[in-house]
Structure formats: structure tokens, C-alpha cells
Design an enzyme around this catalytic site. Structure first.
Site, PDB file in Angstrom:
ATOM      1  N   LYS A  81       0.846  -1.208   0.000  1.00 30.88           N
ATOM      2  CA  LYS A  81       0.000   0.000   0.000  1.00 30.88           C
ATOM      3  C   LYS A  81       0.876   1.251   0.000  1.00 30.88           C
ATOM      4  CE  LYS A  81      -3.972   1.982   2.471  1.00 30.88           C
ATOM      5  NZ  LYS A  81      -4.826   1.882   3.684  1.00 30.88           N
ATOM      6  N   SER A 156      -9.776   2.317   2.725  1.00 35.29           N
ATOM      7  CA  SER A 156      -8.882   2.996   1.815  1.00 35.29           C
ATOM      8  C   SER A 156      -7.961   2.063   1.027  1.00 35.29           C
ATOM      9  CB  SER A 156      -8.017   3.984   2.588  1.00 35.29           C
ATOM     10  OG  SER A 156      -7.163   3.301   3.504  1.00 35.29           O
ATOM     11  N   SER A 180      -9.871  -0.129   6.913  1.00 30.85           N
ATOM     12  CA  SER A 180      -9.301  -0.064   5.561  1.00 30.85           C
ATOM     13  C   SER A 180      -8.618  -1.325   5.054  1.00 30.85           C
ATOM     14  CB  SER A 180      -8.306   1.094   5.469  1.00 30.85           C
ATOM     15  OG  SER A 180      -9.015   2.288   5.339  1.00 30.85           O
TER      16      SER A 180
END
Ligand code: GLN
Length: 505
Positions: A81, A156, A180
Site C-alpha cells: 500500500k 482505503s 481499511s
């Protein structure tokens, strides 16, 4: 080659050690897949094929020389990420503010991955600074859900979850502040784990809400998640909130659980995390999963946690408050973007122009909410009350875990919603984290595992399993037992039903 992308991480690692396949071949297969599907999915913000192949080559050299594997995941490709720093690659956090910024250091998580011989393919898309539930807040365009390209992959960490569901990588790293990792896992039919707060280092994780942020593993199977969990977890003196305690034995739990029943285990179904506002298809899949746990021998108990009803509003005071403080560092002086810097303007004006241009609407909303909640005169009413709610949530968990071993709920109230469907309605967007926020607030361990498809729309549903702090292995054990039973009941893993992506873009 296509069969290589369908292997689990554990299988890939074993085949590399057995010299049945090389790490370079595995990396190439995934890079080819990325080439083919990225135009449709957009899971990545940055891909570095050369670097990945080099890392894979190093693993192959170890194997050829008969050196012991650096870890049980040596040679396995992984998507990282874009909120974790990695030397030699950009870190944008999905924001224009950090466009072009190359951090001079590796996050501890990144370093551990590299030392363990993982092959990092690139950095994944995300909502700006991890604020959102759909990746639509990324400054670089949304990621699409591989199950239905018109739908969101969650957020997210939608990029990490979509990369797994689209078979671009067998493993990914996410971060979870209010959901997330788990919510994207749920809506993409993948496994997402939020470890106990403090057990995975936050050093090099760009801060959103420091008392909640936690990195964790994303995978397609429970065992793969556990293997990755053990690579990244453990005490780190560089993170002041890192817990100096042994890593919970999650791999052993995942292995044992896969062949075990759940006799003697007490599972609590949280009354407050179901009902109005939940999609009927989600509730039905959740109930079927609970029935499966009962069949495995678990005793199912209804448990009430009344303060969970206050978790969402309290989170939306605490997280923005911490965000308003953390994001003050993006001041046009130290990182990334600088707008309007000429002799006519003061530093204040440059700062203001830069923040106006560099931050997206949701980030600005959070900064303003947080600044307001922390302002003198309002501090006690807002931030102070939210902290009290946090204590109540923790007490509800303590009471519940006095009665049961784990708690379960749906991971999120609906399946993947349409791109654009909730962008004008922040509250509807925030509700995606209704079930995941309590564990974030309490800091305990929680994971999401696919539990079938919704009869309403054929999209994946997630089962959330919550465990007490530092008892992460309990959740893995239950998840592994459930996974075996689920696959036997439906004739194979859920993930293989992902329709092959069309590649004509
Ligand atoms: N969706 C939640 C938010 O927008 C959680 C995000 C996260 O866990 N990073 O704050």
C-alpha cells in the site's frame, strides 16, 4: 503461466524451494497479469518490474546455492500500500501533496518484507491519506472491483484488495485505521487482517490517526495471511507504540484450525452489528456462516455491546482530530508539493495555496472537523466525549470477551457499492465502517474472511471475527476452520469464482 497466478503464497514458496518453479518465473507471471489487467483495474500507483525481477533473482540464487530460505515466503510477489515508505520508490498516499516524493528510508514493514525475500511488485492505490471507503478519494483515480468493474473495491486499501482479487499478486499489505484492510477484503472476496494495535510497527507508515493506524496482511487464504502476519509483526524500537511482546502464534493457529472443529469454542454474535441498513443478502450470508460455525461445534451466543452504536460518531471525532494534527506537517516546506513560491508571497501564503491545491475535498473536510473538535471551548464536548466513548467500547469488549472467545459480525453492511454512488453523501460512505470501527477503537484484533455471495447481487460478503488484544491467533484458528468447511460446502474456494477479467481496454 496463468496457473502460477492462481497459486497461494504458501504453494508458491514451497515450489520455489523445491525448484519446481523459479521466483523469476513467478514474478514474470504476475507482471504479465498486471500488464494485462491494470488498464481495467488500476490497483497500482507504481510498478517496478525490474526491481521485482532482481529481488526474485536473488531468491533463485539462494535456492541454487542451497542457502536456507530467508523466510517461509521467500520469492512470493507482494503489493505494498502506498502509505508505507520504500526507498527508491515514490510514496504518494494517493495525494497530490506527495506527488514525486521519494522517501529516504524504508518503513519497518517494508524492511522486514525485503529481508524476508518477498518480491515487491509495486505500490497500491488508496484513498488520499487513507481517508475513505472506496478509493474514490485517490488523487490518481479510483481502483475498480475485479468482481464488477463499475463497483468500488472498498477503501482505503482498495488497491491492495483489488490486486489480490484480480490475481495481480498473491499477497498485499494494507493499513487499517477504521476498517481499511477489512472492508476492502470483504467487498473483494479476500482475507484482510487488522492485527492488535501495536504489534506491527508504524515506523514509515504515513500517519493518519496515530492511535488507530495499524498495518496488516491481505491475502486470498487464511494461511497466507498468517504467514505474512508473522513476517511483518514484532517489536520495533523505532515505533514508540510498538508492544514488546511475543508475536501471537498465528501460523500455527491457521494450520491447526484448517483441520480442526470448533468444539468448546464460544462465539458471540454482536446484536448491535446487524439489522436496519444492512443488505438482506449480507445478513443471509452472515447467518449461514454462523450456522456453519455452529456445525463445526462452536457454541453460539448473542452478545450485546450497547456502546458500539456510538462508535462511528466517536471515530469521526477522534480520527479527524488526530488527522488535523498529523497532516499539519504538509506545510509546503518539507515534502512534495509547493505552490506559488515566488518573491511576492509570504511563507504563510505559499503554505495556504499549497494545502488548497494539494489536498482533496475529503482530507480538507477531516482537517476542518478535527481542528474544530480540538479547538478550545469545544475540546471537552467533542474530543473529550469521544475519548469517553472509546473507553465504553473497550469495556463492552472486555465484558463480551469475559463470556465468549471471539465475536463475529458482518464485516460491512453492504456488498460493493457502485462507483460514484456515495461520493456526494459522506455519511453513507462512513457507514461502510460501522462494523469494523469498534475493534479499531479498542485496539484489539479483527479479520475479515469471505463468507459467500450475496443473493441480492452475487457479490462477496465478509465475515468479521474479532479477538481480544494479543489473541490474534484465536481469530485465525476460527477463520481457518471456517475456510475449510466453507470450501467443502461450496465445492472450492470462493475466489476461483472470480470471473476472468476482460482485458480489452
Ligand atoms: N473508511 C474509514 C475512514 O475513512 C477508515 C479508513 C482507514 O481505515 N484508513 O476513515
Amino acid at each position: 503461466m496463468t496457473d502460477l497466478i492462481r497459486l497461494t503464497a504458501a504453494e508458491i514458496a514451497a515450489k520455489i524451494q523445491a525448484k519446481e518453479v523459479s521466483a523469476v518465473e513467478v514474478a514474470r507471471a504476475h507482471l504479465d497479469r498486471i500488464d494485462a489487467v491494470e488498464p481495467a483495474v488500476h490497483a497500482f500507483l507504481h510498478i517496478d518490474g525490474d526491481r521485482a525481477l532482481q529481488a526474485a533473482k536473488a531468491v533463485d540464487e539462494d535456492v541454487a546455492a542451497g542457502r536456507p530460505a530467508a523466510s517461509p515466503l521467500a520469492g512470493v510477489p507482494l503489493a505494498l500500500k502506498d502509505v508505507l515508505t520504500m526507498r527508491g520508490a515514490p510514496t504518494t498516499c494517493g495525494s497530490k501533496m506527495l506527488e514525486g516524493w521519494e522517501p529516504p528510508y524504508d518503513a519497518t514493514v517494508t524492511l522486514r518484507l525485503l529481508e524476508a525475500g518477498l518480491v515487491i511488485l509495486g505500490k497500491t492505490n488508496m484513498d488520499e491519506f487513507a481517508m475513505g471507503s472506496s478509493t474514490e478519494n485517490s488523487a490518481y483515480g479510483p481502483t475498480r472491483n475485479p468482481w464488477d468493474l463499475d463497483r468500488i473495491p472498498g477503501g482505503s486499501g482498495g488497491g491492495s484488495a483489488a490486486a489480490l482479487a484480480a490475481f495481480e499478486a498473491p499477497l498485499a499489505i494494507g493499513t487499517d485505521t477504521g476498517g481499511s484492510i477489512r472492508q476492502p477484503g470483504s467487498v473483494t472476496g479476500t482475507v484482510g487482517v487488522k492485527p492488535t494495535y501495536g504489534t506491527v510497527s508504524r515506523y514509515g507508515l504515513v500517519a493518519f490517526s496515530s492511535s488507530l493506524d495499524q498495518a496488516g496482511p491481505c491475502a486470498r487464504t487464511v494461511l497466507d495471511a498468517a504467514l505474512l502476519h508473522e513476517v511483518i509483526a514484532g517489536h520495533d524500537p523505532l515505533d514508540s507504540t510498538s508492544i514488546d511482546a511475543p508475536v501471537p502464534p498465528v501460523v500455527a493457529a491457521a494450520r491447526e484450525g484448517a483441520n480442526a472443529d470448533l468444539k468448546g469454542l464460544r462465539v458471540g454474535v454482536v446484536t448491535e452489528l446487524a439489522g436496519e441498513g444492512y443488505q438482506p443478502g449480507v445478513l443471509a450470508a452472515f447467518e449461514a456462516a454462523v450456522a456453519q460455525l455452529r456445525e463445526l461445534g462452536a457454541e453460539i451466543v448473542e452478545v450485546s455491546c450497547p456502546s458500539f452504536d456510538l462508535a462511528l460518531p466517536a471515530y469521526y471525532l477522534i480520527a479527524p482530530s488526530e488527522c488535523s494534527s498529523n497532516l499539519a506537517r504538509f506545510d509546503a516546506m518539507r515534502y512534495g508539493l509547493r505552490v506559488g513560491d515566488d518573491a511576492t508571497r509570504s511563507a504563510e501564503e505559499v503554505m495556504s495555496l499549497t494545502r488548497e491545491a494539494g489536498f482533496g475535498a475529503e482530507v480538507k473536510r477531516r482537517i476542518m472537523l478535527g481542528t474544530y473538535a480540538l479547538s478550545s471551548g469545544y475540546y471537552d464536548a467533542y474530543y473529550g466525549s469521544a475519548q469517553k466513548v472509546r473507553t465504553l467500547i473497550k469495556r463492552d469488549f472486555d465484558a463480551a470477551f469475559g463470556q465468549v472467545d471471539v465475536l463475529v459480525s458482518p464485516t460491512t453492511p453492504t456488498t460493493a457499492f457502485g462507483i460514484g454512488e456515495r461520493t456526494d453523501d459522506p455519511i453513507a460512505m462512513y457507514r461502510a465502517d460501522l462494523c469494523t470501527i469498534p475493534s479499531s477503537m479498542a485496539g484489539n484484533a479483527a479479520l475479515s474472511i469471505p463468507c459467500g455471495l450475496s443473493a441480492c447481487d452475487g457479490l462477496p460478503v465478509g465475515l468479521q471475527i474479532m479477538s481480544p488484544a494479543l489473541q490474534d491467533h484465536r481469530g485465525y484458528r476460527v477463520a481457518a476452520a471456517y475456510e475449510t468447511a466453507r470450501d467443502a460446502a461450496q465445492g472450492g474456494p470462493l475466489i476461483t469464482r472470480v470471473p476472468e477479467l476482460e482485458v480489452a481496454h
